[in-house]
Every structure is written in structure tokens, then in C-alpha cells.
Write an enzyme that holds these catalytic residues in place. Sequence first.
Site, PDB file in Angstrom:
ATOM      1  N   ASP A  11     -73.891 -24.666  31.066  1.00 33.89           N
ATOM      2  CA  ASP A  11     -73.284 -23.976  29.919  1.00 33.89           C
ATOM      3  C   ASP A  11     -72.205 -24.903  29.343  1.00 33.89           C
ATOM      4  OD1 ASP A  11     -72.477 -21.751  28.188  1.00 33.89           O
ATOM      5  OD2 ASP A  11     -70.728 -21.529  29.483  1.00 33.89           O
ATOM      6  N   SER A  12     -71.680 -24.522  28.190  1.00 28.37           N
ATOM      7  CA  SER A  12     -70.587 -25.291  27.595  1.00 28.37           C
ATOM      8  C   SER A  12     -69.316 -25.206  28.444  1.00 28.37           C
ATOM      9  CB  SER A  12     -70.276 -24.736  26.202  1.00 28.37           C
ATOM     10  OG  SER A  12     -69.839 -23.401  26.320  1.00 28.37           O
ATOM     11  N   TYR A  43     -69.088 -25.016  22.298  1.00 24.74           N
ATOM     12  CA  TYR A  43     -70.250 -25.559  21.589  1.00 24.74           C
ATOM     13  C   TYR A  43     -70.483 -24.811  20.272  1.00 24.74           C
ATOM     14  CZ  TYR A  43     -72.132 -28.278  25.607  1.00 24.74           C
ATOM     15  OH  TYR A  43     -72.344 -29.181  26.618  1.00 24.74           O
ATOM     16  N   GLY A  44     -70.005 -23.565  20.233  1.00 21.02           N
ATOM     17  CA  GLY A  44     -70.339 -22.666  19.128  1.00 21.02           C
ATOM     18  C   GLY A  44     -69.944 -23.143  17.742  1.00 21.02           C
ATOM     19  N   CYS A  74     -76.571 -20.605  28.253  1.00 23.51           N
ATOM     20  CA  CYS A  74     -75.729 -20.631  27.062  1.00 23.51           C
ATOM     21  C   CYS A  74     -76.617 -20.278  25.864  1.00 23.51           C
ATOM     22  CB  CYS A  74     -75.154 -22.038  26.914  1.00 23.51           C
ATOM     23  SG  CYS A  74     -74.213 -22.311  25.405  1.00 23.51           S
ATOM     24  N   ASN A  75     -76.265 -19.210  25.173  1.00 26.82           N
ATOM     25  CA  ASN A  75     -77.064 -18.795  24.006  1.00 26.82           C
ATOM     26  C   ASN A  75     -77.047 -19.871  22.929  1.00 26.82           C
ATOM     27  OD1 ASN A  75     -77.556 -15.553  24.233  1.00 26.82           O
ATOM     28  ND2 ASN A  75     -75.708 -16.185  25.273  1.00 26.82           N
ATOM     29  N   THR A  76     -75.883 -20.491  22.756  1.00 24.97           N
ATOM     30  CA  THR A  76     -75.713 -21.492  21.705  1.00 24.97           C
ATOM     31  C   THR A  76     -76.591 -22.717  21.979  1.00 24.97           C
ATOM     32  OG1 THR A  76     -73.424 -20.731  21.515  1.00 24.97           O
ATOM     33  CG2 THR A  76     -73.977 -22.811  20.446  1.00 24.97           C
ATOM     34  N   CYS A 186     -73.064 -14.130  23.950  1.00 19.74           N
ATOM     35  CA  CYS A 186     -72.507 -15.406  24.427  1.00 19.74           C
ATOM     36  C   CYS A 186     -72.240 -15.179  25.905  1.00 19.74           C
ATOM     37  CB  CYS A 186     -71.216 -15.718  23.671  1.00 19.74           C
ATOM     38  SG  CYS A 186     -70.219 -17.021  24.434  1.00 19.74           S
ATOM     39  N   THR A 187     -72.600 -16.140  26.730  1.00 23.94           N
ATOM     40  CA  THR A 187     -72.527 -15.903  28.175  1.00 23.94           C
ATOM     41  C   THR A 187     -71.088 -15.836  28.700  1.00 23.94           C
ATOM     42  OG1 THR A 187     -72.853 -18.278  28.571  1.00 23.94           O
ATOM     43  CG2 THR A 187     -74.801 -16.866  28.629  1.00 23.94           C
ATOM     44  N   HIS A 188     -70.122 -16.209  27.869  1.00 21.68           N
ATOM     45  CA  HIS A 188     -68.722 -16.033  28.275  1.00 21.68           C
ATOM     46  C   HIS A 188     -68.318 -14.543  28.235  1.00 21.68           C
ATOM     47  CE1 HIS A 188     -68.380 -20.366  27.617  1.00 21.68           C
ATOM     48  NE2 HIS A 188     -67.148 -20.343  28.047  1.00 21.68           N
TER      49      HIS A 188
HETATM   50  N1  DGL Z   1     -71.360 -19.612  26.423  1.00 20.14           N
HETATM   51  C1  DGL Z   1     -71.900 -20.056  25.190  1.00 20.14           C
HETATM   52  C2  DGL Z   1     -72.987 -19.111  24.658  1.00 20.14           C
HETATM   53  O1  DGL Z   1     -73.602 -18.390  25.420  1.00 20.14           O
HETATM   54  C3  DGL Z   1     -71.022 -20.411  24.040  1.00 20.14           C
HETATM   55  C4  DGL Z   1     -69.617 -20.705  24.138  1.00 20.14           C
HETATM   56  C5  DGL Z   1     -69.224 -21.875  23.270  1.00 20.14           C
HETATM   57  O2  DGL Z   1     -69.025 -21.729  22.063  1.00 20.14           O
HETATM   58  O3  DGL Z   1     -69.162 -22.944  23.851  1.00 20.14           O
HETATM   59  O4  DGL Z   1     -73.249 -19.098  23.498  1.00 20.14           O
END
Ligand code: DGL
Length: 258
Positions: A11-12, A43-44, A74-76, A186-188
Site C-alpha cells: 500500500d502507499s 498516492y491519491g 490500495c484502491n488508488t 481507501c484502505t486507510h
Molecule cells: N490506501 C490508499 C487507498 O486505498 C490510498 C491512500 C493514499 O492516498 O495514499 O486508496
Amino acid sequence: MDAKQAVGVFDSGLGGISVLRELCRVLPQENFIYYGDSANAPYGDKTNEAILALSERITDYLLSRNVKAIVIACNTATSAAAEALRAEHPEIPILGIEPAIKPAAMHRESEEGRYLVMATNATLHLQKFLKLEKRFEDKAEFISLVCPGLADLIETGRLDSPEMKAYLKEKLSPFVGKIDGVVLGCTHYPFIQKQIREVMGPVEFFDGAHGTAMQLFRRLREHGWLKEDGIPGTVEFHSSIDTPEEIALYKRFFTMKL
Ligand code: DGL
């Protein structure tokens, strides 16, 4: 490939640990190597090209560790890089995660629900998400809510900070009492369910972790690569912020009560 080889997860930053927790629950005998790119988070707000380049670098690292499969937690990065990574590495399964639009849409059989989809700018504007949303638009209404900076706040580990409270209050107050559930895209975000409820009241949450874990189970079984020796799996944590404090933070999120 050998069943004992680990599964790589990245993930990011530390958000993907919410997925890792579900992977460990569904596949307790697997060994996992987690890599969080906290030095380059978020990453977003990056371009597709930048996200792909960072994801390629992490994939190379995980392949150098001889993993048998990779989960993009990570969805992004899934939206921006999964297709290219699969084309570059056809030899191993590369799985991703996407906002849980389908589970939310299917949740209420008779009535149409209204769901808030919280995610990064990149995820909500990429073709992949727009297509997914379109597929289920007759089943439920989805309201996209871009949350710039929210993953960063979670990365600090201070989930109950005044900044977090102020951010969520400002973003979510307009929707109080008007929606049936929240898609954590978003996985966060699964790490701040309690803080979201403090503003929204008792809403239902949807995230893609379970779907991804089941998909990993099926893919490993298909290849005959499931580790089924009865020995509990191990988890290794790595971060591009390579300090003991950062790894301790990852471990705290891994065991945090949600
Ligand atoms: N955890 C990441 C996701 O699922 C994104 C967080 C980020 O912007 O880095 O999209």
C-alpha cells in the site's frame, strides 16, 4: 512455486494493514510480507504514471523476496497500476482491491439505499470506478466524497487528534441522517470507523478487504499454492520509512481493536 513462499502485500503506507488483517483472518497459515510506501504517501494526489512507477518498484522488491502472489492493498494503486503490473508479471497472481460498491448495492434487497463513497481523488476519478458505479446505479445511489489529506492524517497514527475530529466534522456533517451507509474506498479508512461514527451516528460500513481475501484464497487454491501444513503463518513488516518507530506504528495498527 512452493506453498511455503510468502504472499506480498503493499500500500502507499499503513492503510493496507486493514486488508492484511483480513487476509490473515481468512488465510491464517499463509506467510505475508507487507510493504508500506509511507515515504511516498499519499498516492491519491499523484498522477497515474507516478503511482505506476512507485508500484513497479515495490513489485520488484516483493518479487526479489520470492513471493508467490501479490495483493495491492490500495484502491488508488489498484485503479492506476493493477492492469499494467499484471501484464508485466503474468507468472504470478496480482490481486487488487476496489471500493465495495457491489456489497453496498446488494445489501438491501427491496429498497434503494444511499451510500457515501469516501476515497481518494485518483480512485474516484478513474475510469475503473466510474464503470463500477454505473453498473450498480439502478440498485443504489452513490455519493462520491473525495477526502484529500485524510490518508495523511491516518498515517500520523493520531486518530483521535483535534485535526482528525475537525476534518471529519467538516466533511461529514452535511450527510448526517441522510445516508444508509459508508463505503470505505481507501484502505486507510477502516481505521477511523469509530471516529466516523462519532460524527455520523450508527452507520453501516462497507470495504473491499473480505472480497480481496476470498479472491486470494481462490487464486492460490486454483494453482495448488495454498499453504496447508497446519503451521501458523508469519507476517513481516517493511516500510520505505525504515525506522523502528514506523514499524512499531505498523504493528500497532495490525493489532488495533476496531
Ligand atoms: N490506501 C490508499 C487507498 O486505498 C490510498 C491512500 C493514499 O492516498 O495514499 O486508496
